[in-house]
Design an enzyme around this catalytic site. Sequence first.
Site, PDB file in Angstrom:
ATOM      1  N   HIS A 109       0.842  -1.200   0.000  1.00  0.00           N
ATOM      2  CA  HIS A 109       0.000   0.000   0.000  1.00  0.00           C
ATOM      3  C   HIS A 109       0.873   1.245   0.000  1.00  0.00           C
ATOM      4  O   HIS A 109       2.030   1.189   0.399  1.00  0.00           O
ATOM      5  CB  HIS A 109      -0.816   0.099   1.297  1.00  0.00           C
ATOM      6  CG  HIS A 109      -1.627  -1.094   1.651  1.00  0.00           C
ATOM      7  ND1 HIS A 109      -2.971  -1.157   1.415  1.00  0.00           N
ATOM      8  CD2 HIS A 109      -1.298  -2.251   2.263  1.00  0.00           C
ATOM      9  CE1 HIS A 109      -3.444  -2.308   1.867  1.00  0.00           C
ATOM     10  NE2 HIS A 109      -2.453  -2.990   2.383  1.00  0.00           N
ATOM     11  N   TYR A 110       0.295   2.399  -0.352  1.00  0.00           N
ATOM     12  CA  TYR A 110       0.884   3.661   0.093  1.00  0.00           C
ATOM     13  C   TYR A 110      -0.046   4.276   1.131  1.00  0.00           C
ATOM     14  O   TYR A 110      -1.256   4.020   1.146  1.00  0.00           O
ATOM     15  CB  TYR A 110       1.230   4.612  -1.050  1.00  0.00           C
ATOM     16  CG  TYR A 110       0.103   5.186  -1.895  1.00  0.00           C
ATOM     17  CD1 TYR A 110      -0.838   6.072  -1.369  1.00  0.00           C
ATOM     18  CD2 TYR A 110       0.028   4.885  -3.253  1.00  0.00           C
ATOM     19  CE1 TYR A 110      -1.840   6.612  -2.169  1.00  0.00           C
ATOM     20  CE2 TYR A 110      -0.970   5.427  -4.055  1.00  0.00           C
ATOM     21  CZ  TYR A 110      -1.896   6.285  -3.505  1.00  0.00           C
ATOM     22  OH  TYR A 110      -2.884   6.817  -4.290  1.00  0.00           O
ATOM     23  N   THR A 111       0.552   5.125   1.994  1.00  0.00           N
ATOM     24  CA  THR A 111      -0.169   5.582   3.184  1.00  0.00           C
ATOM     25  C   THR A 111      -1.083   6.775   2.947  1.00  0.00           C
ATOM     26  O   THR A 111      -2.010   7.000   3.723  1.00  0.00           O
ATOM     27  CB  THR A 111       0.831   5.995   4.275  1.00  0.00           C
ATOM     28  OG1 THR A 111       1.702   6.972   3.704  1.00  0.00           O
ATOM     29  CG2 THR A 111       1.632   4.811   4.760  1.00  0.00           C
TER      30      THR A 111
ATOM     31  N   GLU B 188       2.595  -0.857   4.678  1.00  0.00           N
ATOM     32  CA  GLU B 188       2.176   0.494   4.305  1.00  0.00           C
ATOM     33  C   GLU B 188       3.434   1.304   4.003  1.00  0.00           C
ATOM     34  O   GLU B 188       4.269   1.521   4.889  1.00  0.00           O
ATOM     35  CB  GLU B 188       1.378   1.150   5.432  1.00  0.00           C
ATOM     36  CG  GLU B 188      -0.018   0.573   5.617  1.00  0.00           C
ATOM     37  CD  GLU B 188      -1.056   1.131   4.630  1.00  0.00           C
ATOM     38  OE1 GLU B 188      -0.702   2.012   3.817  1.00  0.00           O
ATOM     39  OE2 GLU B 188      -2.215   0.687   4.696  1.00  0.00           O
TER      40      GLU B 188
ATOM     41  N   HIS C 248      -2.758  -3.114  -3.313  1.00  0.00           N
ATOM     42  CA  HIS C 248      -4.135  -2.964  -2.836  1.00  0.00           C
ATOM     43  C   HIS C 248      -5.099  -2.835  -4.016  1.00  0.00           C
ATOM     44  O   HIS C 248      -6.214  -3.347  -3.994  1.00  0.00           O
ATOM     45  CB  HIS C 248      -4.209  -1.738  -1.915  1.00  0.00           C
ATOM     46  CG  HIS C 248      -5.340  -1.769  -0.952  1.00  0.00           C
ATOM     47  ND1 HIS C 248      -5.570  -0.752  -0.056  1.00  0.00           N
ATOM     48  CD2 HIS C 248      -6.332  -2.683  -0.742  1.00  0.00           C
ATOM     49  CE1 HIS C 248      -6.647  -1.054   0.659  1.00  0.00           C
ATOM     50  NE2 HIS C 248      -7.134  -2.203   0.266  1.00  0.00           N
TER      51      HIS C 248
ATOM     52  N   ASP D  92      -3.820   2.231  -4.724  1.00  0.00           N
ATOM     53  CA  ASP D  92      -2.453   2.148  -4.216  1.00  0.00           C
ATOM     54  C   ASP D  92      -1.890   0.741  -4.447  1.00  0.00           C
ATOM     55  O   ASP D  92      -2.681  -0.195  -4.515  1.00  0.00           O
ATOM     56  CB  ASP D  92      -2.408   2.540  -2.719  1.00  0.00           C
ATOM     57  CG  ASP D  92      -3.292   1.669  -1.818  1.00  0.00           C
ATOM     58  OD1 ASP D  92      -4.449   1.419  -2.181  1.00  0.00           O
ATOM     59  OD2 ASP D  92      -2.803   1.237  -0.771  1.00  0.00           O
TER      60      ASP D  92
HETATM   61 ZN   LIG Z   1      -4.108   0.464   0.664  1.00  0.00          ZN
END
Ligand SMILES: [Zn+2]
Length: 256
Positions: free
Chosen positions: A27-29, A89, A130, A140
């Site tokens: 993911h990215y946050t 993340e 994700h 993401d």
């Molecule tokens: Zn995500």
Amino acid sequence: MLTIRDAGILSTSYHPRTQPVDTLVLHYTELNLDESLRILRSGGVSAHFVLAEDGVVYALLPHNQVAWHAGLSTWRDQPSVNARSIGIEIVNRNGNRYPYPEAQIDALIELCRKIIAENPAITPGNIVGHSDIAPRRKVDPGRFFPWRLLADAGIGIWPYDARPEPVGSKNEIRLLLKACGYPQEHAYGRKDGGFVYLSDPENPPIGVNDIVKLTLRDIVTAFQLRYEPDHATGIVTEITMGLLRKVSSLIVEEQP
Ligand SMILES: [Zn+2]
């Protein structure tokens, strides 16, 4: 050398794992490091690791706990990806706009290697973004995420020698996406602050709103976001078709 700092979780937003781990979700946050750590340690969502831009890893949860990072999701016909995945993340405000620093990606490769060594059931085809497991709802880790660089390092898959192919029928595209692991067309809605799948979106249960009907085009867009990010239009070209065939063959090859 990977730097891992203990950042033990403060919330109760996780639960004990009952299924084996076979998937890794990236993911990215959308937030900076401090905000990310605050939300993921104390809020209603969580992850196993937060990876800072300088490559420092913050460990929030052990592998034997289920972190709440993926939400409504499906991969290779298995719903609830959280139950069998590790979630990382990666700190980036928007990986569809901002590239990932080299130090961060170097550390990510080391972290992924460590996680895979400790959870050998994680196959290359089960290292996902994700956006792969929740098309349209999530975008993401984004178009700037260097999937190919990771595959060069042995993490995940990449369709290196794909060639353009004649565009097939809708049904053929649907089956190839399924063979790649992607969810099929479906509907979902928002309920009690979360999301639920809907078998009959025309007659949703009481209390469900914001209903989305996920189309084939949405799923194609998710595929393109990862393998053809400069053409994430949902329209299948000969290039997309070649990528679909190549990726699906790589996934099929790894079936036990
Ligand atoms: Zn995500």
